[in-house]
Design a protein around this motif. Structure first.
Motif, PDB file in Angstrom:
ATOM      1  N   UNK A 197     -32.886 -29.971  -9.866  1.00 41.49           N
ATOM      2  CA  UNK A 197     -31.836 -30.934 -10.186  1.00 41.49           C
ATOM      3  C   UNK A 197     -31.267 -31.539  -8.906  1.00 41.49           C
ATOM      4  N   UNK A 198     -30.965 -30.691  -7.934  1.00 48.96           N
ATOM      5  CA  UNK A 198     -30.409 -31.172  -6.665  1.00 48.96           C
ATOM      6  C   UNK A 198     -31.407 -32.063  -5.923  1.00 48.96           C
ATOM      7  N   UNK A 199     -32.671 -31.709  -5.995  1.00 52.33           N
ATOM      8  CA  UNK A 199     -33.699 -32.537  -5.365  1.00 52.33           C
ATOM      9  C   UNK A 199     -33.767 -33.902  -6.052  1.00 52.33           C
ATOM     10  N   UNK A 200     -33.653 -33.904  -7.353  1.00 52.29           N
ATOM     11  CA  UNK A 200     -33.652 -35.163  -8.093  1.00 52.29           C
ATOM     12  C   UNK A 200     -32.454 -36.022  -7.739  1.00 52.29           C
ATOM     13  N   UNK A 201     -31.289 -35.384  -7.598  1.00 53.74           N
ATOM     14  CA  UNK A 201     -30.091 -36.125  -7.190  1.00 53.74           C
ATOM     15  C   UNK A 201     -30.274 -36.728  -5.804  1.00 53.74           C
ATOM     16  N   UNK A 202     -30.809 -35.949  -4.889  1.00 56.14           N
ATOM     17  CA  UNK A 202     -31.020 -36.434  -3.523  1.00 56.14           C
ATOM     18  C   UNK A 202     -32.002 -37.604  -3.520  1.00 56.14           C
ATOM     19  N   UNK A 203     -33.048 -37.507  -4.315  1.00 62.27           N
ATOM     20  CA  UNK A 203     -34.028 -38.591  -4.400  1.00 62.27           C
ATOM     21  C   UNK A 203     -33.382 -39.846  -4.980  1.00 62.27           C
ATOM     22  N   UNK A 204     -32.540 -39.688  -5.979  1.00 63.09           N
ATOM     23  CA  UNK A 204     -31.844 -40.825  -6.581  1.00 63.09           C
ATOM     24  C   UNK A 204     -30.911 -41.497  -5.596  1.00 63.09           C
ATOM     25  N   UNK A 205     -30.172 -40.698  -4.817  1.00 63.12           N
ATOM     26  CA  UNK A 205     -29.272 -41.267  -3.801  1.00 63.12           C
ATOM     27  C   UNK A 205     -30.073 -42.012  -2.733  1.00 63.12           C
ATOM     28  N   UNK A 264     -29.603 -56.144   1.342  1.00 65.67           N
ATOM     29  CA  UNK A 264     -28.990 -56.692   2.550  1.00 65.67           C
ATOM     30  C   UNK A 264     -30.023 -57.428   3.389  1.00 65.67           C
ATOM     31  N   UNK A 265     -31.214 -56.883   3.484  1.00 62.62           N
ATOM     32  CA  UNK A 265     -32.286 -57.521   4.251  1.00 62.62           C
ATOM     33  C   UNK A 265     -32.667 -58.859   3.607  1.00 62.62           C
ATOM     34  N   UNK A 266     -32.784 -58.869   2.294  1.00 64.12           N
ATOM     35  CA  UNK A 266     -33.122 -60.116   1.588  1.00 64.12           C
ATOM     36  C   UNK A 266     -32.040 -61.169   1.807  1.00 64.12           C
ATOM     37  N   UNK A 299     -33.001 -43.417  -3.079  1.00 65.50           N
ATOM     38  CA  UNK A 299     -33.530 -44.646  -3.670  1.00 65.50           C
ATOM     39  C   UNK A 299     -32.443 -45.720  -3.743  1.00 65.50           C
ATOM     40  N   UNK A 300     -31.239 -45.328  -4.129  1.00 66.96           N
ATOM     41  CA  UNK A 300     -30.134 -46.288  -4.221  1.00 66.96           C
ATOM     42  C   UNK A 300     -29.800 -46.855  -2.844  1.00 66.96           C
ATOM     43  N   UNK A 301     -29.758 -45.988  -1.833  1.00 71.29           N
ATOM     44  CA  UNK A 301     -29.482 -46.459  -0.470  1.00 71.29           C
ATOM     45  C   UNK A 301     -30.564 -47.429  -0.022  1.00 71.29           C
ATOM     46  N   UNK A 302     -31.791 -47.120  -0.353  1.00 71.52           N
ATOM     47  CA  UNK A 302     -32.897 -47.998   0.028  1.00 71.52           C
ATOM     48  C   UNK A 302     -32.800 -49.335  -0.696  1.00 71.52           C
ATOM     49  N   UNK A 303     -32.408 -49.335  -1.954  1.00 70.09           N
ATOM     50  CA  UNK A 303     -32.230 -50.591  -2.698  1.00 70.09           C
ATOM     51  C   UNK A 303     -31.113 -51.438  -2.107  1.00 70.09           C
TER      52      UNK A 303
END
Length: 65
Positions: A8-16, A27-29, A18-22
């Protein structure tokens, strides 16, 4: 139980991540779009200035008549 919690914690970290990357990609666009608009405006100004210079030379040399 620990395995589920870790997953669960790994999934949360992956979601965060991904959101930061989005957010970063957005911002780059936006920056690229702004740079393109700035370049287009600069190009138009250069073109207008060059056209004015050509007309001035024609006028001064009598080629305009």
């Amino acid at each position: 139980m620990a395995d589920n919690k870790q997953s669960f914690q790994a999934g949360q970290a992956a979601g965060r991540a991904e959101e930061k990357s989005n957010v970063l990609m957005d911002k780059v666009k936006d920056a690229a779009t702004a740079a393109g608009a700035t370049a287009q405006t600069a190009g138009q100004k250069i073109s207008e200035t060059a056209g004015g210079a050509v007309n001035l030379v024609k006028e001064k040399t009598g080629m305009n008549k």
